[in-house]
Scaffold this active site. Structure first.
Site, PDB file in Angstrom:
ATOM      1  N   LYS A   1      -6.992   3.613  -2.562  1.00  0.00           N
ATOM      2  CA  LYS A   1      -7.171   3.356  -0.986  1.00  0.00           C
ATOM      3  C   LYS A   1      -7.473   4.807  -0.568  1.00  0.00           C
ATOM      4  O   LYS A   1      -6.603   5.754  -0.926  1.00  0.00           O
ATOM      5  CB  LYS A   1      -6.092   2.763  -0.320  1.00  0.00           C
ATOM      6  CG  LYS A   1      -6.097   2.580   1.094  1.00  0.00           C
ATOM      7  CD  LYS A   1      -4.923   1.830   1.727  1.00  0.00           C
ATOM      8  CE  LYS A   1      -4.914   1.952   3.288  1.00  0.00           C
ATOM      9  NZ  LYS A   1      -3.750   1.133   3.741  1.00  0.00           N
TER      10      LYS A   1
ATOM     11  N   ASP B   1       1.006  -1.351  -0.085  1.00  0.00           N
ATOM     12  CA  ASP B   1       0.072   0.010  -0.044  1.00  0.00           C
ATOM     13  C   ASP B   1       0.873   1.213  -0.158  1.00  0.00           C
ATOM     14  O   ASP B   1       1.587   1.495   0.893  1.00  0.00           O
ATOM     15  CB  ASP B   1      -0.865   0.126   1.296  1.00  0.00           C
ATOM     16  CG  ASP B   1      -2.019  -0.936   1.158  1.00  0.00           C
ATOM     17  OD1 ASP B   1      -1.868  -1.990   0.392  1.00  0.00           O
ATOM     18  OD2 ASP B   1      -2.887  -0.950   1.924  1.00  0.00           O
TER      19      ASP B   1
ATOM     20  N   LYS C   1     -10.344   0.260  -1.477  1.00  0.00           N
ATOM     21  CA  LYS C   1      -9.983   0.083  -0.182  1.00  0.00           C
ATOM     22  C   LYS C   1     -10.290   1.342   0.745  1.00  0.00           C
ATOM     23  O   LYS C   1      -9.836   2.251   0.705  1.00  0.00           O
ATOM     24  CB  LYS C   1      -8.699  -0.290   0.316  1.00  0.00           C
ATOM     25  CG  LYS C   1      -8.098  -0.649   1.596  1.00  0.00           C
ATOM     26  CD  LYS C   1      -6.852  -1.307   1.963  1.00  0.00           C
ATOM     27  CE  LYS C   1      -6.358  -1.396   3.385  1.00  0.00           C
ATOM     28  NZ  LYS C   1      -5.043  -1.957   3.620  1.00  0.00           N
TER      29      LYS C   1
END
Length: 220
Positions: free
Chosen positions: A151, A89, A180
């Protein structure tokens, strides 16, 4: 619906200890979360604790500010994968996005996507710091560079996931890219709200409480 497989069980605070990583991994084994999300320094240990399970080790790149150079983020990605990371991430260069330096934003994301290879890449856009126009642009760039997910948040800025942001991100990237939601997702109700808005993954430190249907009191 297997809710556990939506959740990246997360421990990213700087003061996280080895004992806390061990507890995180044990909970992930027990509840069969999709992954544990830990800082790069903890990847190798977390991986060793999860051998023989389906639980992935997710880590964070350029975290939490996103202000490293593309080359540094690429190195960090390769190093983490060598240690056993199965997902990464990354945080975008938020200042470059604000400057409308979209070439640099794209270069930065592509550096990590290329370094990650077949490993899933999620791109943290830090929605709390962006206008809606900037959120859309960040998602478009991430998608164009071949990232697997966008995300919402690091959980370390001025705000976390909102259903409005998740819905905007889903609308922007279409049906096939992952979204996300992370930051402030603490209850079963929060999770269901995010999934209904379009999230396909949830980042939360309160995964166990969420599955038990409890409201957690954690910070992120």
């Amino acid at each position: 619906m297997n809710l556990a497989k939506y959740i990246d069980h997360t421990a990213l605070k700087p003061e996280t200890t080895k004992a806390q990583i061990a507890q995180l991994a044990q909970e992930a084994r027990e509840y069969e979360f999709m992954s544990v999300c830990v800082n790069p320094a903890h990847v190798k240990y977390a991986k060793s604790l999860l051998e023989g399970t389906d639980v992935l080790v997710c880590t964070v790149i350029g975290f939490p500010l996103g202000a490293n150079t593309p080359a540094v983020k690429a190195f960090e990605t390769k190093d983490a994968i060598a240690d056993g990371a199965g997902e990464v991430d990354m945080v975008i260069n938020i200042g470059a996005l604000k400057d409308k330096n979209y070439d640099l934003v794209a270069e930065d994301i592509k550096a990590v996507v290329d370094a990650a290879g077949d490993v899933t890449t999620k791109v943290i856009i830090e929605t709390a710091l962006l206008t809606d126009e900037e959120k859309v642009k960040a998602c478009e760039i991430a998608q164009a560079q071949g990232a697997d997910f966008v995300k919402t948040s690091t959980g370390f800025s001025t705000g976390g996931a909102t259903k409005e942001d998740v819905a905007l991100m889903r609308k922007t990237v279409g049906p096939d890219m992952g979204v996300k939601a992370s930051g402030g997702v603490r209850s079963y109700e929060d999770v269901m709200t995010m999934i209904e808005a379009g999230a396909t993954r949830i980042g939360a430190s309160a995964g166990v409480q969420i599955l038990k249907g409890e409201e957690a009191k954690g910070d992120y």
